[in-house]
Design a protein around this motif. Sequence first.
Motif, mmCIF file in Angstrom:
data_model
loop_
_atom_site.group_PDB
_atom_site.id
_atom_site.type_symbol
_atom_site.label_atom_id
_atom_site.label_comp_id
_atom_site.label_asym_id
_atom_site.label_seq_id
_atom_site.Cartn_x
_atom_site.Cartn_y
_atom_site.Cartn_z
ATOM 1 N N SER A 19 0.825 -1.200 0.000
ATOM 2 C CA SER A 19 0.000 0.000 0.000
ATOM 3 C C SER A 19 0.863 1.256 0.000
ATOM 4 O O SER A 19 0.590 2.200 -0.727
ATOM 5 C CB SER A 19 -0.919 -0.013 1.216
ATOM 6 O OG SER A 19 -1.688 1.161 1.252
ATOM 7 N N GLN A 22 2.272 1.904 -3.453
ATOM 8 C CA GLN A 22 1.297 2.461 -4.373
ATOM 9 C C GLN A 22 0.989 3.917 -4.024
ATOM 10 O O GLN A 22 0.787 4.735 -4.893
ATOM 11 C CB GLN A 22 0.020 1.633 -4.361
ATOM 12 C CG GLN A 22 0.182 0.299 -5.055
ATOM 13 C CD GLN A 22 -1.086 -0.514 -5.026
ATOM 14 O OE1 GLN A 22 -1.927 -0.360 -4.152
ATOM 15 N NE2 GLN A 22 -1.216 -1.407 -5.977
ATOM 16 N N GLU A 23 0.916 4.231 -2.724
ATOM 17 C CA GLU A 23 0.630 5.604 -2.322
ATOM 18 C C GLU A 23 1.696 6.569 -2.824
ATOM 19 O O GLU A 23 1.418 7.725 -3.046
ATOM 20 C CB GLU A 23 0.528 5.697 -0.796
ATOM 21 C CG GLU A 23 -0.761 5.127 -0.257
ATOM 22 C CD GLU A 23 -0.864 5.249 1.247
ATOM 23 O OE1 GLU A 23 -0.435 6.278 1.785
ATOM 24 O OE2 GLU A 23 -1.378 4.318 1.870
ATOM 25 N N THR A 60 -7.021 7.010 -5.700
ATOM 26 C CA THR A 60 -6.353 6.530 -4.490
ATOM 27 C C THR A 60 -5.512 5.321 -4.891
ATOM 28 O O THR A 60 -5.585 4.880 -6.046
ATOM 29 C CB THR A 60 -7.367 6.123 -3.394
ATOM 30 O OG1 THR A 60 -7.957 4.858 -3.738
ATOM 31 C CG2 THR A 60 -8.443 7.182 -3.196
ATOM 32 N N THR A 62 -6.134 2.366 -4.393
ATOM 33 C CA THR A 62 -6.978 1.203 -4.667
ATOM 34 C C THR A 62 -8.233 1.505 -5.479
ATOM 35 O O THR A 62 -8.833 0.588 -6.035
ATOM 36 C CB THR A 62 -7.424 0.534 -3.349
ATOM 37 O OG1 THR A 62 -8.156 1.501 -2.564
ATOM 38 C CG2 THR A 62 -6.233 0.020 -2.566
ATOM 39 N N HIS A 63 -8.671 2.768 -5.542
ATOM 40 C CA HIS A 63 -9.923 3.104 -6.209
ATOM 41 C C HIS A 63 -9.817 4.448 -6.937
ATOM 42 O O HIS A 63 -8.908 5.225 -6.694
ATOM 43 C CB HIS A 63 -11.069 3.178 -5.188
ATOM 44 C CG HIS A 63 -11.461 1.848 -4.666
ATOM 45 N ND1 HIS A 63 -10.760 1.212 -3.659
ATOM 46 C CD2 HIS A 63 -12.452 1.019 -5.024
ATOM 47 C CE1 HIS A 63 -11.317 0.042 -3.410
ATOM 48 N NE2 HIS A 63 -12.350 -0.097 -4.224
ATOM 49 N N ARG A 87 -12.377 0.164 -8.995
ATOM 50 C CA ARG A 87 -11.054 -0.209 -8.503
ATOM 51 C C ARG A 87 -9.981 0.198 -9.505
ATOM 52 O O ARG A 87 -10.264 0.386 -10.675
ATOM 53 C CB ARG A 87 -10.995 -1.731 -8.303
ATOM 54 C CG ARG A 87 -11.988 -2.229 -7.262
ATOM 55 C CD ARG A 87 -12.271 -3.717 -7.393
ATOM 56 N NE ARG A 87 -13.096 -3.928 -8.595
ATOM 57 C CZ ARG A 87 -12.823 -4.811 -9.546
ATOM 58 N NH1 ARG A 87 -11.769 -5.590 -9.466
ATOM 59 N NH2 ARG A 87 -13.613 -4.941 -10.590
ATOM 60 N N LYS A 89 -5.579 -0.415 -10.484
ATOM 61 C CA LYS A 89 -4.303 -1.093 -10.271
ATOM 62 C C LYS A 89 -3.246 -0.168 -10.861
ATOM 63 O O LYS A 89 -3.324 0.221 -12.028
ATOM 64 C CB LYS A 89 -4.290 -2.448 -10.972
ATOM 65 C CG LYS A 89 -3.050 -3.252 -10.701
ATOM 66 C CD LYS A 89 -3.154 -4.633 -11.341
ATOM 67 C CE LYS A 89 -1.943 -5.465 -11.013
ATOM 68 N NZ LYS A 89 -2.027 -6.785 -11.662
#
Length: 148
Positions: A19, A22-23, A60, A62-63, A87, A89
């Motif tokens: 996470s 990705q952030e 975000t 994830t979404h 969602r 990716k």
Amino acid sequence: MKNLFLGIYLGFLSLGCTSQAQEASPIVGTWQLVSGTTIKDKDTTLTDYTKGQEMIKIITPTHFSFLRHDLNHGKDSTATYSAGGGRVKIEGNQYKEYLDYFNVREWEGGEFEFDFQVKNDTLIIQGIEKVEKLGVNHINIEKYIKVK
């Protein structure tokens, strides 16, 4: 029993690392759409989204979601409203949307892959939008400015 707790702990730790990675992506944030270009066969259409309407996209790790409306509060022939999301990716400069929700229901369930680049406060995404049941198959290029 200690091994079970250790396994659970390590599992949560690895999820946290994913996470955080990705952030760190520069695509995460709130963006205002400035322009869009669609290319189908030999036809190119450019749309200026700064005249008479506004659209934002929120991404975000994830979404994602997007909201677009006219600036005349739906009181004339330019009335428009659209909203959707789902969602995402994010890997490197690849961004994939899974469109789970959309007020144009025929688009729901679509999966759209884009390449993206962020330079300063500008995001440009480019990819193919294809929805067979609607006969949609074109290149889509969108330019956004970061909302501060």
